[in-house]
Scaffold this motif. Sequence first.
Motif, PDB file in Angstrom:
ATOM      1  N   ASN A 254     -21.708   0.544  41.767  1.00  0.00           N
ATOM      2  CA  ASN A 254     -22.038   0.218  43.155  1.00  0.00           C
ATOM      3  C   ASN A 254     -21.343   1.182  44.122  1.00  0.00           C
ATOM      4  O   ASN A 254     -21.932   1.616  45.126  1.00  0.00           O
ATOM      5  CB  ASN A 254     -21.625  -1.223  43.476  1.00  0.00           C
ATOM      6  CG  ASN A 254     -22.510  -2.246  42.780  1.00  0.00           C
ATOM      7  OD1 ASN A 254     -23.664  -1.951  42.446  1.00  0.00           O
ATOM      8  ND2 ASN A 254     -21.965  -3.433  42.571  1.00  0.00           N
TER       9      ASN A 254
ATOM     10  N   ARG B 173     -32.996  -4.168  29.544  1.00  0.00           N
ATOM     11  CA  ARG B 173     -33.543  -3.074  30.371  1.00  0.00           C
ATOM     12  C   ARG B 173     -33.234  -1.743  29.685  1.00  0.00           C
ATOM     13  O   ARG B 173     -32.166  -1.142  29.903  1.00  0.00           O
ATOM     14  CB  ARG B 173     -32.901  -3.122  31.752  1.00  0.00           C
ATOM     15  CG  ARG B 173     -33.441  -2.007  32.637  1.00  0.00           C
ATOM     16  CD  ARG B 173     -34.330  -2.591  33.715  1.00  0.00           C
ATOM     17  NE  ARG B 173     -34.967  -1.515  34.448  1.00  0.00           N
ATOM     18  CZ  ARG B 173     -34.395  -0.858  35.446  1.00  0.00           C
ATOM     19  NH1 ARG B 173     -33.161  -1.131  35.815  1.00  0.00           N
ATOM     20  NH2 ARG B 173     -35.064   0.086  36.076  1.00  0.00           N
TER      21      ARG B 173
ATOM     22  N   LYS C  16     -37.546   0.843  38.269  1.00  0.00           N
ATOM     23  CA  LYS C  16     -38.642   0.086  37.692  1.00  0.00           C
ATOM     24  C   LYS C  16     -39.972   0.614  38.245  1.00  0.00           C
ATOM     25  O   LYS C  16     -40.025   1.080  39.400  1.00  0.00           O
ATOM     26  CB  LYS C  16     -38.500  -1.402  38.020  1.00  0.00           C
ATOM     27  CG  LYS C  16     -37.303  -2.071  37.376  1.00  0.00           C
ATOM     28  CD  LYS C  16     -37.248  -3.540  37.755  1.00  0.00           C
ATOM     29  CE  LYS C  16     -36.061  -4.234  37.123  1.00  0.00           C
ATOM     30  NZ  LYS C  16     -35.998  -5.675  37.497  1.00  0.00           N
TER      31      LYS C  16
ATOM     32  N   SER D 291     -41.241   0.381  42.033  1.00  0.00           N
ATOM     33  CA  SER D 291     -40.102   0.061  42.887  1.00  0.00           C
ATOM     34  C   SER D 291     -40.064   1.008  44.082  1.00  0.00           C
ATOM     35  O   SER D 291     -40.248   2.221  43.949  1.00  0.00           O
ATOM     36  CB  SER D 291     -38.791   0.186  42.097  1.00  0.00           C
ATOM     37  OG  SER D 291     -37.699  -0.012  42.958  1.00  0.00           O
TER      38      SER D 291
ATOM     39  N   ALA E 185     -37.403   0.586  46.317  1.00  0.00           N
ATOM     40  CA  ALA E 185     -36.054   0.383  46.845  1.00  0.00           C
ATOM     41  C   ALA E 185     -35.372   1.726  47.045  1.00  0.00           C
ATOM     42  O   ALA E 185     -35.690   2.723  46.396  1.00  0.00           O
ATOM     43  CB  ALA E 185     -35.252  -0.481  45.873  1.00  0.00           C
TER      44      ALA E 185
ATOM     45  N   LYS F 210     -29.049   1.590  47.132  1.00  0.00           N
ATOM     46  CA  LYS F 210     -28.922   0.128  47.110  1.00  0.00           C
ATOM     47  C   LYS F 210     -29.077  -0.393  45.682  1.00  0.00           C
ATOM     48  O   LYS F 210     -29.954   0.054  44.949  1.00  0.00           O
ATOM     49  CB  LYS F 210     -29.965  -0.516  48.021  1.00  0.00           C
ATOM     50  CG  LYS F 210     -29.767  -0.193  49.495  1.00  0.00           C
ATOM     51  CD  LYS F 210     -30.794  -0.906  50.357  1.00  0.00           C
ATOM     52  CE  LYS F 210     -30.588  -0.579  51.843  1.00  0.00           C
ATOM     53  NZ  LYS F 210     -31.597  -1.269  52.687  1.00  0.00           N
ATOM     54  N   THR F 211     -28.248  -1.322  45.315  1.00  0.00           N
ATOM     55  CA  THR F 211     -28.264  -1.846  43.940  1.00  0.00           C
ATOM     56  C   THR F 211     -28.834  -3.256  43.905  1.00  0.00           C
ATOM     57  O   THR F 211     -28.998  -3.910  44.954  1.00  0.00           O
ATOM     58  CB  THR F 211     -26.831  -1.864  43.355  1.00  0.00           C
ATOM     59  OG1 THR F 211     -25.986  -2.648  44.201  1.00  0.00           O
ATOM     60  CG2 THR F 211     -26.265  -0.457  43.250  1.00  0.00           C
ATOM     61  N   ASN F 212     -29.085  -3.741  42.681  1.00  0.00           N
ATOM     62  CA  ASN F 212     -29.676  -5.065  42.471  1.00  0.00           C
ATOM     63  C   ASN F 212     -28.634  -6.152  42.745  1.00  0.00           C
ATOM     64  O   ASN F 212     -27.564  -6.191  42.111  1.00  0.00           O
ATOM     65  CB  ASN F 212     -30.197  -5.158  41.029  1.00  0.00           C
ATOM     66  CG  ASN F 212     -30.976  -6.420  40.785  1.00  0.00           C
ATOM     67  OD1 ASN F 212     -30.450  -7.514  40.860  1.00  0.00           O
ATOM     68  ND2 ASN F 212     -32.263  -6.250  40.486  1.00  0.00           N
TER      69      ASN F 212
ATOM     70  N   ALA G  83     -27.940  -8.490  39.665  1.00  0.00           N
ATOM     71  CA  ALA G  83     -27.087  -7.861  38.653  1.00  0.00           C
ATOM     72  C   ALA G  83     -25.637  -7.813  39.114  1.00  0.00           C
ATOM     73  O   ALA G  83     -24.703  -7.997  38.308  1.00  0.00           O
ATOM     74  CB  ALA G  83     -27.601  -6.454  38.350  1.00  0.00           C
ATOM     75  N   ASN G  84     -25.444  -7.593  40.422  1.00  0.00           N
ATOM     76  CA  ASN G  84     -24.075  -7.562  40.941  1.00  0.00           C
ATOM     77  C   ASN G  84     -23.409  -8.943  40.821  1.00  0.00           C
ATOM     78  O   ASN G  84     -22.232  -9.054  40.475  1.00  0.00           O
ATOM     79  CB  ASN G  84     -24.087  -7.127  42.413  1.00  0.00           C
ATOM     80  CG  ASN G  84     -24.555  -5.698  42.582  1.00  0.00           C
ATOM     81  OD1 ASN G  84     -24.485  -4.894  41.648  1.00  0.00           O
ATOM     82  ND2 ASN G  84     -25.055  -5.362  43.773  1.00  0.00           N
TER      83      ASN G  84
END
Length: 301
Positions: A147, A184, A190, A193, A195, A199-201, A204-205
């Motif tokens: 991150n 994954r 993906k 996607s 995004a 920026k991260t998921n 998941a964070n």
Amino acid sequence: MSDSAGGVGGSSGGSGIGGDSGMGGGSDSSTSESIGGLNSGISGIGNSLEDSKTSCHSSTGSNLANSPTTADTLSQSPTTADLLSSAPTTAEQLSTAPTPATQLAGQAPAPNDNSGLTDQAEAGLQGLSALAAREGIGAERARNGYNAAVSQMDPKDVQGRTAAKATARAATPPATRTVIEATRPGLGPKPGSVASANKTNIGANQLAGRLGNIGRGFAVAGVALGAARIATADNKTEEAARVAGGALGGIAAGSLVGAKLGALGANPITIGAGAVIGGIVGGIAGEKAVDAAIGWAKSWF
């Protein structure tokens, strides 16, 4: 001459007859006495037999009279009610029977034996705690590093994000990494996607944060268990070595089993379960290896 001879003859003849008569008379008298004595003896034997018979009858009758009758024997025998009243009740038997706790206490192995059920359970828990702590805390750290790296990127830097993801996976502990790769496999975005690369998921964070909390909880439990074992051990140095051996064994075995299951294409649940079992077995095996090493060292020094 004639008269003289005749007188002699007559005298001789009379003398002979007289002698015969004397001998005969003596013989008859003795025989009669013998017969009388024999009769008296026979009579005495008969009387003795009669007395013995009378005595025998008298003794038998007396014995029979003094012997207990069947009614007397039955009256003196304990009845079923008497036997039941004297028998211990179920409650009494249960109160005197050893409890499972007493039996286990009597069969418990000596401290530091490392062969009893309690010792093996502690070793397995030591291994599992170390594995869970390493996997959870390590996964959270790897995610936090990812991150931090992504947040500094340009929103369109897809390749930079892919490289950062590869670095984060390499830093993730083996069992957790295997689960992530099974879920994954790819490193790129993906399909479809839109995004931004910086920026991260969020999901998941959050999962990484929960894994970190679980890992810290197991770390505290493992340290507390190890400290208690060392504090109560007779040889604290040897026990500290056993605790360390169990922790290292759990980490190694759990990671290895998880990675192998992932390579075989197992699903994430199977991989996780296999890693847990590997951690427990590895903890036990690690402590036994330390015990063997201690025994070998003592035989040489």
